[in-house]
Scaffold this motif. Structure first.
Motif, PDB file in Angstrom:
ATOM      1  N   THR A 105       7.307   8.757 -13.650  1.00  0.00           N
ATOM      2  CA  THR A 105       8.535   8.979 -13.209  1.00  0.00           C
ATOM      3  C   THR A 105       8.648   8.344 -11.754  1.00  0.00           C
ATOM      4  O   THR A 105       9.643   8.369 -11.027  1.00  0.00           O
ATOM      5  CB  THR A 105       9.148  10.353 -13.264  1.00  0.00           C
ATOM      6  N   SER A 106       7.567   7.737 -11.266  1.00  0.00           N
ATOM      7  CA  SER A 106       7.316   7.576  -9.836  1.00  0.00           C
ATOM      8  C   SER A 106       6.283   6.361  -9.880  1.00  0.00           C
ATOM      9  O   SER A 106       5.126   6.379 -10.401  1.00  0.00           O
ATOM     10  CB  SER A 106       6.929   8.812  -9.113  1.00  0.00           C
ATOM     11  N   PRO A 107       6.387   5.571  -8.897  1.00  0.00           N
ATOM     12  CA  PRO A 107       5.535   4.381  -8.883  1.00  0.00           C
ATOM     13  C   PRO A 107       4.290   4.783  -7.917  1.00  0.00           C
ATOM     14  O   PRO A 107       3.377   3.954  -7.953  1.00  0.00           O
ATOM     15  CB  PRO A 107       6.420   3.300  -7.970  1.00  0.00           C
ATOM     16  N   ALA A 108       4.417   6.055  -7.449  1.00  0.00           N
ATOM     17  CA  ALA A 108       3.201   6.456  -6.541  1.00  0.00           C
ATOM     18  C   ALA A 108       3.011   7.961  -6.615  1.00  0.00           C
ATOM     19  O   ALA A 108       4.399   8.519  -6.713  1.00  0.00           O
ATOM     20  CB  ALA A 108       3.351   6.130  -5.237  1.00  0.00           C
ATOM     21  N   ALA A 109       2.037   8.549  -6.693  1.00  0.00           N
ATOM     22  CA  ALA A 109       1.888   9.926  -6.785  1.00  0.00           C
ATOM     23  C   ALA A 109       0.608  10.365  -6.055  1.00  0.00           C
ATOM     24  O   ALA A 109      -0.541   9.525  -6.103  1.00  0.00           O
ATOM     25  CB  ALA A 109       2.030  10.448  -8.391  1.00  0.00           C
TER      26      ALA A 109
ATOM     27  N   ALA B 277      -7.953  10.409  -1.367  1.00  0.00           N
ATOM     28  CA  ALA B 277      -8.889  10.670  -2.334  1.00  0.00           C
ATOM     29  C   ALA B 277      -8.251  11.320  -3.749  1.00  0.00           C
ATOM     30  O   ALA B 277      -9.133  11.573  -4.559  1.00  0.00           O
ATOM     31  CB  ALA B 277      -9.680  11.881  -1.649  1.00  0.00           C
ATOM     32  N   ASN B 278      -6.993  11.383  -3.803  1.00  0.00           N
ATOM     33  CA  ASN B 278      -6.477  11.866  -4.986  1.00  0.00           C
ATOM     34  C   ASN B 278      -4.761  11.096  -5.146  1.00  0.00           C
ATOM     35  O   ASN B 278      -3.968  11.858  -4.872  1.00  0.00           O
ATOM     36  CB  ASN B 278      -6.412  13.325  -5.058  1.00  0.00           C
ATOM     37  N   CYS B 279      -4.977   9.815  -5.206  1.00  0.00           N
ATOM     38  CA  CYS B 279      -3.645   9.250  -5.377  1.00  0.00           C
ATOM     39  C   CYS B 279      -3.736   8.061  -6.572  1.00  0.00           C
ATOM     40  O   CYS B 279      -4.845   7.621  -7.046  1.00  0.00           O
ATOM     41  CB  CYS B 279      -3.319   8.544  -4.030  1.00  0.00           C
ATOM     42  N   GLY B 280      -2.554   7.769  -6.868  1.00  0.00           N
ATOM     43  CA  GLY B 280      -2.399   6.789  -7.831  1.00  0.00           C
ATOM     44  C   GLY B 280      -1.031   6.089  -7.591  1.00  0.00           C
ATOM     45  O   GLY B 280      -0.126   6.650  -6.958  1.00  0.00           O
ATOM     46  N   PHE B 281      -1.134   4.772  -8.060  1.00  0.00           N
ATOM     47  CA  PHE B 281       0.270   3.864  -7.976  1.00  0.00           C
ATOM     48  C   PHE B 281       0.379   2.961  -8.668  1.00  0.00           C
ATOM     49  O   PHE B 281      -0.855   2.684  -9.263  1.00  0.00           O
ATOM     50  CB  PHE B 281       0.330   3.413  -6.480  1.00  0.00           C
ATOM     51  N   HIS B 282       1.328   2.345  -9.155  1.00  0.00           N
ATOM     52  CA  HIS B 282       1.534   1.308 -10.244  1.00  0.00           C
ATOM     53  C   HIS B 282       1.180  -0.080  -9.325  1.00  0.00           C
ATOM     54  O   HIS B 282       1.424  -0.085  -8.059  1.00  0.00           O
ATOM     55  CB  HIS B 282       3.056   1.008 -10.472  1.00  0.00           C
ATOM     56  N   ARG B 283       0.293  -0.977  -9.881  1.00  0.00           N
ATOM     57  CA  ARG B 283       0.088  -2.106  -9.713  1.00  0.00           C
ATOM     58  C   ARG B 283       1.222  -3.041  -8.848  1.00  0.00           C
ATOM     59  O   ARG B 283       1.073  -3.745  -8.048  1.00  0.00           O
ATOM     60  CB  ARG B 283      -0.471  -3.258 -10.700  1.00  0.00           C
ATOM     61  N   GLU B 284       2.440  -2.973  -9.420  1.00  0.00           N
ATOM     62  CA  GLU B 284       3.678  -3.765  -8.809  1.00  0.00           C
ATOM     63  C   GLU B 284       3.874  -3.037  -7.596  1.00  0.00           C
ATOM     64  O   GLU B 284       4.286  -4.085  -6.613  1.00  0.00           O
ATOM     65  CB  GLU B 284       4.785  -3.451  -9.841  1.00  0.00           C
ATOM     66  N   LEU B 285       3.652  -1.949  -7.341  1.00  0.00           N
ATOM     67  CA  LEU B 285       4.123  -1.246  -5.922  1.00  0.00           C
ATOM     68  C   LEU B 285       2.921  -1.817  -5.048  1.00  0.00           C
ATOM     69  O   LEU B 285       3.399  -2.471  -3.633  1.00  0.00           O
ATOM     70  CB  LEU B 285       3.964   0.267  -5.991  1.00  0.00           C
ATOM     71  N   TRP B 286       1.710  -1.850  -5.535  1.00  0.00           N
ATOM     72  CA  TRP B 286       0.689  -2.386  -4.509  1.00  0.00           C
ATOM     73  C   TRP B 286       0.762  -3.924  -4.209  1.00  0.00           C
ATOM     74  O   TRP B 286       0.742  -4.243  -3.134  1.00  0.00           O
ATOM     75  CB  TRP B 286      -0.965  -2.178  -5.288  1.00  0.00           C
ATOM     76  N   ASN B 287       1.253  -4.532  -5.478  1.00  0.00           N
ATOM     77  CA  ASN B 287       1.383  -6.279  -4.864  1.00  0.00           C
ATOM     78  C   ASN B 287       2.652  -6.265  -4.020  1.00  0.00           C
ATOM     79  O   ASN B 287       2.869  -7.307  -3.173  1.00  0.00           O
ATOM     80  CB  ASN B 287       1.756  -6.750  -6.333  1.00  0.00           C
ATOM     81  N   HIS B 288       3.861  -5.409  -4.245  1.00  0.00           N
ATOM     82  CA  HIS B 288       5.209  -5.598  -3.425  1.00  0.00           C
ATOM     83  C   HIS B 288       4.683  -5.238  -2.108  1.00  0.00           C
ATOM     84  O   HIS B 288       5.145  -6.018  -1.287  1.00  0.00           O
ATOM     85  CB  HIS B 288       5.892  -4.628  -4.209  1.00  0.00           C
TER      86      HIS B 288
ATOM     87  N   TRP C 207       3.784   5.403   3.595  1.00  0.00           N
ATOM     88  CA  TRP C 207       4.860   5.699   4.239  1.00  0.00           C
ATOM     89  C   TRP C 207       5.800   4.381   4.077  1.00  0.00           C
ATOM     90  O   TRP C 207       6.904   4.272   4.050  1.00  0.00           O
ATOM     91  CB  TRP C 207       4.631   5.607   5.688  1.00  0.00           C
ATOM     92  N   ARG C 208       4.987   3.077   4.089  1.00  0.00           N
ATOM     93  CA  ARG C 208       5.818   1.940   3.896  1.00  0.00           C
ATOM     94  C   ARG C 208       6.335   2.051   2.584  1.00  0.00           C
ATOM     95  O   ARG C 208       7.582   1.452   2.494  1.00  0.00           O
ATOM     96  CB  ARG C 208       4.736   0.677   3.747  1.00  0.00           C
ATOM     97  N   ALA C 209       5.690   2.497   1.439  1.00  0.00           N
ATOM     98  CA  ALA C 209       6.534   2.501   0.100  1.00  0.00           C
ATOM     99  C   ALA C 209       7.443   3.297   0.282  1.00  0.00           C
ATOM    100  O   ALA C 209       8.569   2.836  -0.205  1.00  0.00           O
ATOM    101  CB  ALA C 209       5.332   3.203  -0.733  1.00  0.00           C
ATOM    102  N   GLN C 210       7.639   4.379   1.003  1.00  0.00           N
ATOM    103  CA  GLN C 210       8.777   5.303   0.996  1.00  0.00           C
ATOM    104  C   GLN C 210       9.938   4.544   1.672  1.00  0.00           C
ATOM    105  O   GLN C 210      11.032   4.814   1.293  1.00  0.00           O
ATOM    106  CB  GLN C 210       8.541   6.492   1.631  1.00  0.00           C
TER     107      GLN C 210
END
Length: 189
Positions: free
Chosen positions: A11-15, A54-65, A84-87
């Motif tokens: 439900t979220s691109p990063a967690a 140390a405990n996170c994940g994110f979608h590749r699209e977010l990383w690339n964006h 912070w940039r993501a938000q």
């Protein structure tokens, strides 16, 4: 752990999830970094929440964006800066309550000091990069009280490691902030 993180990422691109500190750490490490309630993302700076690297994940699209982590953050803070940039770019972060990582801390006082000094070095850089986007400045009164407390508790340097560790951690953090404030020409004490 992975199921909990993946569930949040549906439900979220990063967690991010919680860091459990008690299981793998002894009294010296826990004295320097006491366990905290782990029911939300971190909010150390009173700005935007963020997961620990140390405990996170994110979608590749977010990383690339976003272009990944900013490698100019050589002393830490690169994970905070990324989230912070993501938000600020309009992406939502989620807390994954079932994604718990048992986190081993530095156990020796010199290693704790190095890590906290690095953390302190990253804070003025974060402030330089995000003050214009709403990150509050550090309060001079808080910094003065912290330095006064360190001065009053200086005798802890002669005590056992579990009494030295929190003192040295805070001294190193404040020293790192002082050095980096001068380097980045942004006062964040």
């Amino acid at each position: 752990w992975m199921e909990g993180l993946v569930e949040a990422l549906r439900t979220s691109p990063a967690a991010g999830g919680a860091l459990e500190r008690r299981l793998l750490n002894g009294p010296v490490a826990l004295a320097a970094r006491p366990p905290k309630k782990a029911d939300a993302l971190l909010d150390t700076f009173g700005f935007l929440p963020y997961p620990a690297g140390a405990n996170c994940g994110f979608h590749r699209e977010l990383w690339n964006h976003l272009g990944g982590f900013d490698e100019s953050y050589r002393y830490g803070g690169d994970d905070t800066e990324f989230f912070w940039r993501a938000q600020l770019a309009g992406h939502r972060l989620a807390f994954a309550p079932h994604a718990v990582v048992h986190y081993r801390l530095r156990a020796e006082v010199p290693a704790i000091a190095r890590q906290f000094y690095s953390y302190g070095r990253s804070h003025p850089k974060l402030y330089r990069d995000f003050a214009g986007r709403g990150m509050p400045s550090s309060r001079l009164g808080d910094a003065a009280r912290a330095w006064w407390t360190l001065l009053v508790h200086a005798p802890h340097l002669a005590g056992p490691a579990d009494r030295r560790a929190p003192f040295v951690a805070q001294l190193a953090l404040r020293a790192g902030r002082l050095v980096s404030s001068a380097r980045h020409r942004r006062c964040y004490l």
